[in-house]
Design a protein around this motif. Structure first.
Motif, short mmCIF file in Angstrom:
data_model
loop_
_atom_site.label_atom_id
_atom_site.label_comp_id
_atom_site.label_asym_id
_atom_site.label_seq_id
_atom_site.Cartn_x
_atom_site.Cartn_y
_atom_site.Cartn_z
N GLN A 1 -99.65 37.85 11.30
CA GLN A 1 -100.13 37.89 9.92
C GLN A 1 -100.21 39.31 9.41
O GLN A 1 -100.05 39.55 8.22
CB GLN A 1 -101.49 37.20 9.82
CG GLN A 1 -101.40 35.71 9.98
CD GLN A 1 -102.77 35.06 9.96
OE1 GLN A 1 -103.79 35.72 10.01
NE2 GLN A 1 -102.78 33.74 9.90
N ASN B 1 -97.33 41.27 7.15
CA ASN B 1 -97.08 41.01 5.73
C ASN B 1 -97.57 42.18 4.90
O ASN B 1 -98.40 42.97 5.35
CB ASN B 1 -97.79 39.74 5.27
CG ASN B 1 -97.18 38.50 5.88
OD1 ASN B 1 -96.02 38.47 6.24
ND2 ASN B 1 -97.98 37.47 6.01
N THR C 1 -98.56 43.11 0.54
CA THR C 1 -98.76 42.54 -0.78
C THR C 1 -98.30 43.53 -1.84
O THR C 1 -98.69 44.69 -1.84
CB THR C 1 -100.24 42.18 -1.00
OG1 THR C 1 -100.62 41.24 0.00
CG2 THR C 1 -100.46 41.57 -2.37
N THR D 1 -97.35 38.25 -1.82
CA THR D 1 -97.38 38.61 -0.41
C THR D 1 -96.03 38.30 0.21
O THR D 1 -95.52 37.19 0.08
CB THR D 1 -98.51 37.87 0.31
OG1 THR D 1 -99.75 38.21 -0.31
CG2 THR D 1 -98.57 38.24 1.78
N PRO E 1 -93.19 39.13 3.68
CA PRO E 1 -93.10 39.59 5.07
C PRO E 1 -92.62 41.04 5.12
O PRO E 1 -91.87 41.49 4.25
CB PRO E 1 -92.07 38.65 5.69
CG PRO E 1 -91.29 38.10 4.56
CD PRO E 1 -92.19 38.12 3.36
N GLN E 2 -93.09 41.76 6.13
CA GLN E 2 -92.70 43.16 6.31
C GLN E 2 -91.19 43.25 6.51
O GLN E 2 -90.60 42.47 7.24
CB GLN E 2 -93.42 43.73 7.53
CG GLN E 2 -93.32 45.21 7.68
CD GLN E 2 -94.14 45.95 6.65
OE1 GLN E 2 -95.20 45.50 6.29
NE2 GLN E 2 -93.65 47.06 6.18
#
Length: 91
Positions: free
Chosen positions: A26, A29, A31, A70, A72-73
């Motif tokens: 988690q 992520n 934003t 938001t 994902p990286q």
């Protein structure tokens, strides 16, 4: 044969490991948030679509022109902002 205490400890260790992995996943992520407004008049734009189309995620700007998305990286992400009557912006 394994003792019940060993099995309980093993289950607790596996459970704790899974919880740590979930937190780590988690945490990958980020934003993206901001306001959508007309560049000439500075008027806020309500209901603009802000989307990362590559990964099929998006949101709408609210009554204040604010949005929060938001994602994902990743190394890079292509964001589009779209609203009827305006040119689509891609960055």
């Amino acid at each position: 044969m394994s003792s019940p205490l060993f099995i309980v400890r093993y289950i607790l260790l596996v459970g704790a490991s899974l919880l740590c992995m979930q937190s780590y996943i988690q945490a990958q992520n980020f934003t993206l948030s901001g306001y959508v407004q007309d560049s000439a008049s500075q008027e806020i734009i309500i209901g603009a679509v802000i989307a990362a189309r590559d990964i099929q995620r998006g949101t709408l700007s609210n009554a204040y022109g604010f949005y929060s998305l938001t994602l994902p990286q990743s190394d890079s992400v292509r964001i589009t902002v779209d609203y009827p009557g305006y040119n689509r912006v891609e960055k």
